[in-house]
Design a protein around this motif. Structure first.
Motif, PDB file in Angstrom:
ATOM      1  N   ALA A 102     -16.152  10.327  19.566  1.00 17.41           N
ATOM      2  CA  ALA A 102     -16.884  10.396  20.832  1.00 17.41           C
ATOM      3  C   ALA A 102     -17.038  11.869  21.192  1.00 17.41           C
ATOM      4  O   ALA A 102     -16.379  12.385  22.101  1.00 17.41           O
ATOM      5  CB  ALA A 102     -16.152   9.635  21.928  1.00 17.41           C
ATOM      6  N   ALA A 103     -17.908  12.545  20.459  1.00 17.68           N
ATOM      7  CA  ALA A 103     -18.007  14.004  20.548  1.00 17.68           C
ATOM      8  C   ALA A 103     -18.595  14.491  21.865  1.00 17.68           C
ATOM      9  O   ALA A 103     -18.503  15.680  22.182  1.00 17.68           O
ATOM     10  CB  ALA A 103     -18.853  14.535  19.389  1.00 17.68           C
ATOM     11  N   LYS A 104     -19.212  13.607  22.658  1.00 18.22           N
ATOM     12  CA  LYS A 104     -19.822  14.031  23.905  1.00 18.22           C
ATOM     13  C   LYS A 104     -18.939  13.792  25.118  1.00 18.22           C
ATOM     14  O   LYS A 104     -19.321  14.118  26.235  1.00 18.22           O
ATOM     15  CB  LYS A 104     -21.166  13.309  24.100  1.00 18.22           C
ATOM     16  CG  LYS A 104     -22.213  13.688  23.059  1.00 18.22           C
ATOM     17  CD  LYS A 104     -22.465  15.185  23.051  1.00 18.22           C
ATOM     18  CE  LYS A 104     -23.482  15.592  22.004  1.00 18.22           C
ATOM     19  NZ  LYS A 104     -23.671  17.054  21.944  1.00 18.22           N
ATOM     20  N   LEU A 105     -17.760  13.211  24.896  1.00 21.73           N
ATOM     21  CA  LEU A 105     -16.830  13.033  26.006  1.00 21.73           C
ATOM     22  C   LEU A 105     -16.139  14.363  26.297  1.00 21.73           C
ATOM     23  O   LEU A 105     -15.560  14.974  25.406  1.00 21.73           O
ATOM     24  CB  LEU A 105     -15.780  11.976  25.659  1.00 21.73           C
ATOM     25  CG  LEU A 105     -16.215  10.517  25.713  1.00 21.73           C
ATOM     26  CD1 LEU A 105     -15.047   9.614  25.337  1.00 21.73           C
ATOM     27  CD2 LEU A 105     -16.735  10.146  27.093  1.00 21.73           C
ATOM     28  N   ILE A 106     -16.191  14.789  27.535  1.00 26.18           N
ATOM     29  CA  ILE A 106     -15.573  16.068  27.886  1.00 26.18           C
ATOM     30  C   ILE A 106     -14.206  15.828  28.528  1.00 26.18           C
ATOM     31  O   ILE A 106     -14.032  14.897  29.326  1.00 26.18           O
ATOM     32  CB  ILE A 106     -16.476  16.890  28.835  1.00 26.18           C
ATOM     33  CG1 ILE A 106     -15.937  18.323  28.953  1.00 26.18           C
ATOM     34  CG2 ILE A 106     -16.613  16.239  30.196  1.00 26.18           C
ATOM     35  CD1 ILE A 106     -16.941  19.296  29.525  1.00 26.18           C
ATOM     36  N   LEU A 126     -10.140  33.541  24.084  1.00 27.56           N
ATOM     37  CA  LEU A 126     -10.335  32.225  23.466  1.00 27.56           C
ATOM     38  C   LEU A 126     -11.779  31.750  23.610  1.00 27.56           C
ATOM     39  O   LEU A 126     -12.281  30.994  22.773  1.00 27.56           O
ATOM     40  CB  LEU A 126      -9.383  31.205  24.096  1.00 27.56           C
ATOM     41  CG  LEU A 126      -9.293  29.835  23.406  1.00 27.56           C
ATOM     42  CD1 LEU A 126      -8.771  29.976  21.984  1.00 27.56           C
ATOM     43  CD2 LEU A 126      -8.405  28.882  24.201  1.00 27.56           C
ATOM     44  N   GLU A 127     -12.466  32.222  24.662  1.00 24.40           N
ATOM     45  CA  GLU A 127     -13.847  31.793  24.899  1.00 24.40           C
ATOM     46  C   GLU A 127     -14.807  32.290  23.822  1.00 24.40           C
ATOM     47  O   GLU A 127     -15.947  31.805  23.728  1.00 24.40           O
ATOM     48  CB  GLU A 127     -14.320  32.264  26.284  1.00 24.40           C
ATOM     49  CG  GLU A 127     -14.641  33.758  26.394  1.00 24.40           C
ATOM     50  CD  GLU A 127     -13.402  34.637  26.505  1.00 24.40           C
ATOM     51  OE1 GLU A 127     -13.552  35.881  26.481  1.00 24.40           O
ATOM     52  OE2 GLU A 127     -12.292  34.074  26.627  1.00 24.40           O
ATOM     53  N   THR A 128     -14.375  33.228  22.983  1.00 24.09           N
ATOM     54  CA  THR A 128     -15.254  33.733  21.924  1.00 24.09           C
ATOM     55  C   THR A 128     -15.281  32.816  20.710  1.00 24.09           C
ATOM     56  O   THR A 128     -16.054  33.047  19.786  1.00 24.09           O
ATOM     57  CB  THR A 128     -14.795  35.138  21.485  1.00 24.09           C
ATOM     58  OG1 THR A 128     -13.450  35.066  20.985  1.00 24.09           O
ATOM     59  CG2 THR A 128     -14.840  36.111  22.658  1.00 24.09           C
ATOM     60  N   PHE A 129     -14.432  31.787  20.688  1.00 24.95           N
ATOM     61  CA  PHE A 129     -14.417  30.818  19.596  1.00 24.95           C
ATOM     62  C   PHE A 129     -15.178  29.564  20.008  1.00 24.95           C
ATOM     63  O   PHE A 129     -15.202  29.191  21.179  1.00 24.95           O
ATOM     64  CB  PHE A 129     -12.978  30.442  19.221  1.00 24.95           C
ATOM     65  CG  PHE A 129     -12.185  31.576  18.628  1.00 24.95           C
ATOM     66  CD1 PHE A 129     -12.144  31.768  17.254  1.00 24.95           C
ATOM     67  CD2 PHE A 129     -11.483  32.447  19.451  1.00 24.95           C
ATOM     68  CE1 PHE A 129     -11.416  32.816  16.707  1.00 24.95           C
ATOM     69  CE2 PHE A 129     -10.749  33.498  18.918  1.00 24.95           C
ATOM     70  CZ  PHE A 129     -10.722  33.686  17.541  1.00 24.95           C
ATOM     71  N   ASP A 181     -15.922  24.040  25.325  1.00 18.43           N
ATOM     72  CA  ASP A 181     -17.072  24.074  26.230  1.00 18.43           C
ATOM     73  C   ASP A 181     -17.019  25.314  27.121  1.00 18.43           C
ATOM     74  O   ASP A 181     -17.902  26.156  27.090  1.00 18.43           O
ATOM     75  CB  ASP A 181     -17.110  22.809  27.087  1.00 18.43           C
ATOM     76  CG  ASP A 181     -18.229  22.850  28.118  1.00 18.43           C
ATOM     77  OD1 ASP A 181     -19.398  23.049  27.706  1.00 18.43           O
ATOM     78  OD2 ASP A 181     -17.952  22.705  29.324  1.00 18.43           O
ATOM     79  N   ARG A 182     -15.935  25.435  27.878  1.00 21.99           N
ATOM     80  CA  ARG A 182     -15.803  26.600  28.774  1.00 21.99           C
ATOM     81  C   ARG A 182     -14.353  26.714  29.223  1.00 21.99           C
ATOM     82  O   ARG A 182     -13.552  25.782  29.067  1.00 21.99           O
ATOM     83  CB  ARG A 182     -16.710  26.445  30.003  1.00 21.99           C
ATOM     84  CG  ARG A 182     -16.317  25.319  30.937  1.00 21.99           C
ATOM     85  CD  ARG A 182     -17.339  25.111  32.034  1.00 21.99           C
ATOM     86  NE  ARG A 182     -16.909  24.154  33.048  1.00 21.99           N
ATOM     87  CZ  ARG A 182     -17.033  22.839  32.939  1.00 21.99           C
ATOM     88  NH1 ARG A 182     -17.576  22.306  31.839  1.00 21.99           N
ATOM     89  NH2 ARG A 182     -16.615  22.034  33.916  1.00 21.99           N
ATOM     90  N   ILE A 183     -14.032  27.879  29.767  1.00 19.65           N
ATOM     91  CA  ILE A 183     -12.705  28.137  30.316  1.00 19.65           C
ATOM     92  C   ILE A 183     -12.864  28.592  31.756  1.00 19.65           C
ATOM     93  O   ILE A 183     -13.612  29.528  32.033  1.00 19.65           O
ATOM     94  CB  ILE A 183     -11.949  29.206  29.502  1.00 19.65           C
ATOM     95  CG1 ILE A 183     -11.726  28.714  28.064  1.00 19.65           C
ATOM     96  CG2 ILE A 183     -10.616  29.549  30.161  1.00 19.65           C
ATOM     97  CD1 ILE A 183     -11.086  29.746  27.160  1.00 19.65           C
ATOM     98  N   GLU A 184     -12.215  27.906  32.659  1.00 16.92           N
ATOM     99  CA  GLU A 184     -12.256  28.256  34.075  1.00 16.92           C
ATOM    100  C   GLU A 184     -10.828  28.480  34.569  1.00 16.92           C
ATOM    101  O   GLU A 184     -10.055  27.524  34.685  1.00 16.92           O
ATOM    102  CB  GLU A 184     -12.941  27.148  34.882  1.00 16.92           C
ATOM    103  CG  GLU A 184     -14.420  26.969  34.545  1.00 16.92           C
ATOM    104  CD  GLU A 184     -15.076  25.876  35.377  1.00 16.92           C
ATOM    105  OE1 GLU A 184     -14.333  25.183  36.120  1.00 16.92           O
ATOM    106  OE2 GLU A 184     -16.298  25.700  35.269  1.00 16.92           O
ATOM    107  N   ILE A 188      -9.088  24.575  30.344  1.00 15.09           N
ATOM    108  CA  ILE A 188      -9.925  24.639  29.145  1.00 15.09           C
ATOM    109  C   ILE A 188     -10.695  23.329  29.040  1.00 15.09           C
ATOM    110  O   ILE A 188     -10.092  22.254  28.903  1.00 15.09           O
ATOM    111  CB  ILE A 188      -9.078  24.839  27.878  1.00 15.09           C
ATOM    112  CG1 ILE A 188      -8.186  26.068  28.011  1.00 15.09           C
ATOM    113  CG2 ILE A 188      -9.961  24.944  26.652  1.00 15.09           C
ATOM    114  CD1 ILE A 188      -7.175  26.196  26.887  1.00 15.09           C
ATOM    115  N   TYR A 189     -12.015  23.390  29.099  1.00 13.19           N
ATOM    116  CA  TYR A 189     -12.853  22.202  28.962  1.00 13.19           C
ATOM    117  C   TYR A 189     -13.352  22.118  27.524  1.00 13.19           C
ATOM    118  O   TYR A 189     -13.793  23.114  26.941  1.00 13.19           O
ATOM    119  CB  TYR A 189     -14.036  22.264  29.929  1.00 13.19           C
ATOM    120  CG  TYR A 189     -13.632  22.152  31.387  1.00 13.19           C
ATOM    121  CD1 TYR A 189     -13.687  20.934  32.053  1.00 13.19           C
ATOM    122  CD2 TYR A 189     -13.184  23.269  32.090  1.00 13.19           C
ATOM    123  CE1 TYR A 189     -13.309  20.823  33.392  1.00 13.19           C
ATOM    124  CE2 TYR A 189     -12.797  23.168  33.426  1.00 13.19           C
ATOM    125  CZ  TYR A 189     -12.866  21.941  34.061  1.00 13.19           C
ATOM    126  OH  TYR A 189     -12.490  21.843  35.380  1.00 13.19           O
TER     127      TYR A 189
END
Length: 350
Positions: A102-106, A126-129, A181-184, A188-189
């Protein structure tokens, strides 16, 4: 009340009856598991030894010339989680067996603020990967240690536990490759979920194709005179290492046929489910991805065959029907989870 309303009520009644039957079957399964757990506890109590007894009964340490196996004195290793994983699966039921199913589940990792004074500092860079490895603990697994397990794709045939990705392992540690996806701040999403909600995280590592893709590659055009430090690999070099198909690339990756030749079910949605998904803003593809891989255990699939199956996805419950003869699963209903405490509160207010 017209005929269409009556037919709808009949259909809902039929679904309710099937769900009750399915719940009864699940209760029987739980009773069986409970009986096995009780037996295991009894066995453990009968063979229990205090620490002093263990020390007195422990065999002497062999000398250096003796090559016999020796159990280390410190046989317990403990780790403190660095955070937890928040997902849409409150229960193990229907959790994808692999992250890319389920690759689209966040989902997201919430770092524990007690590990570092500033946990967001540990995530810098880590956001550069694009992808990361997540190492975590199977905290919801019951203790059923077996040397052989039955992977779903083998239809009941057993193989050694270490030749599978079964979560039931002597050391219940999980490893998943997910897309960042992103880091806030300290969160980590990521996309790709095969963990239950509130899973403890043990470690996070960046995915580096140059090291993580097991390929024997002779690179002439992308020759690098020295090994790059961790995190400073050249993107083109890593890409060449992971995607090269030239004559200079020799693959040494092999997996058994039963891993490759897995079947996919056809997923169908009735009009009722389609309308409910629109009203609830539920992602249809995520449900289809979960079901086409057949989330049922071998036990359920072989003992009960075609059946009504329900699972919770976030705040919604999905009800479907398997047709094993035709390899089809039909989604019948998608409804919001009813919170029993809310109902109780409402009735008290009234």
């Amino acid at each position: 009340m017209d005929e269409s309303d009556i037919e709808l009520l009949k259909k809902q009644l039929s679904i309710a009856r099937n769900e009750i039957k399915n719940l009864r079957q699940q209760i029987c399964n739980l009773q069986h598991v409970h009986h096995k757990d009780v037996q295991k506890i009894r066995t453990m109590l009968q063979s229990f030894e205090c620490e002093s007894c263990k020390i007195n009964s422990r065999p002497s340490v062999p000398n250096q010339k003796d090559n016999s196996y020796h159990v280390p004195t410190n046989d317990v290793i403990s780790f403190n989680p660095i955070g937890v994983i928040k997902t849409l699966f409150p229960e193990k039921r229907a959790v994808p067996r692999q992250a890319n199913v389920a690759a689209k589940l966040i989902s997201r990792i919430e770092m524990d603020p007690t590990v570092f004074n500033n946990p967001e500092h540990s995530l810098e860079g880590l956001e550069t990967f694009s992808h990361i490895w997540i190492i975590y603990h199977f905290h919801r697994n019951q203790v059923h240690l077996k040397a052989k397990v039955a992977p779903p794709r083998l239809g009941g045939e057993r193989v050694g536990v270490f030749s599978t990705r079964s979560p039931h392992r002597p050391c219940p540690i999980g490893l998943s490759l997910v897309q960042l996806d992103r880091i806030e701040h300290a969160k980590i999403y990521f996309y790709g979920t095969d963990m239950v909600d509130n899973t403890p995280v043990l470690d996070i590592k960046p995915y580096i194709p140059q090291y993580d893709v097991p390929e024997k590659i002779v690179m002439q055009e992308f020759y690098c005179p020295r090994e790059a430090p961790d995190g400073e690999e050249n993107d083109e070099l890593a890409l060449a290492a992971s995607t090269s198909t030239s004559g200079n690339s020799v693959s040494n990756v092999t997996v058994p046929n039963w891993v490759i030749n897995g079947r996919n079910l056809n997923v169908a949605f009735n009009e009722n489910a389609e309308q409910q998904m629109k009203e609830l803003a539920v992602d249809k593809k995520s449900i289809a991805d979960i079901l086409k891989a057949d989330p049922r255990s071998v036990y359920l699939r072989t003992k009960y065959g075609s059946q009504i199956y329900t699972f919770q996805l976030g705040e919604n419950t999905v009800t479907c029907k398997f047709d094993d003869q035709n390899s089809i699963v039909s989604v019948l209903q998608v409804r919001k989870v009813v919170n029993l405490s809310d109902i109780t509160t409402l009735s008290e207010d009234e």
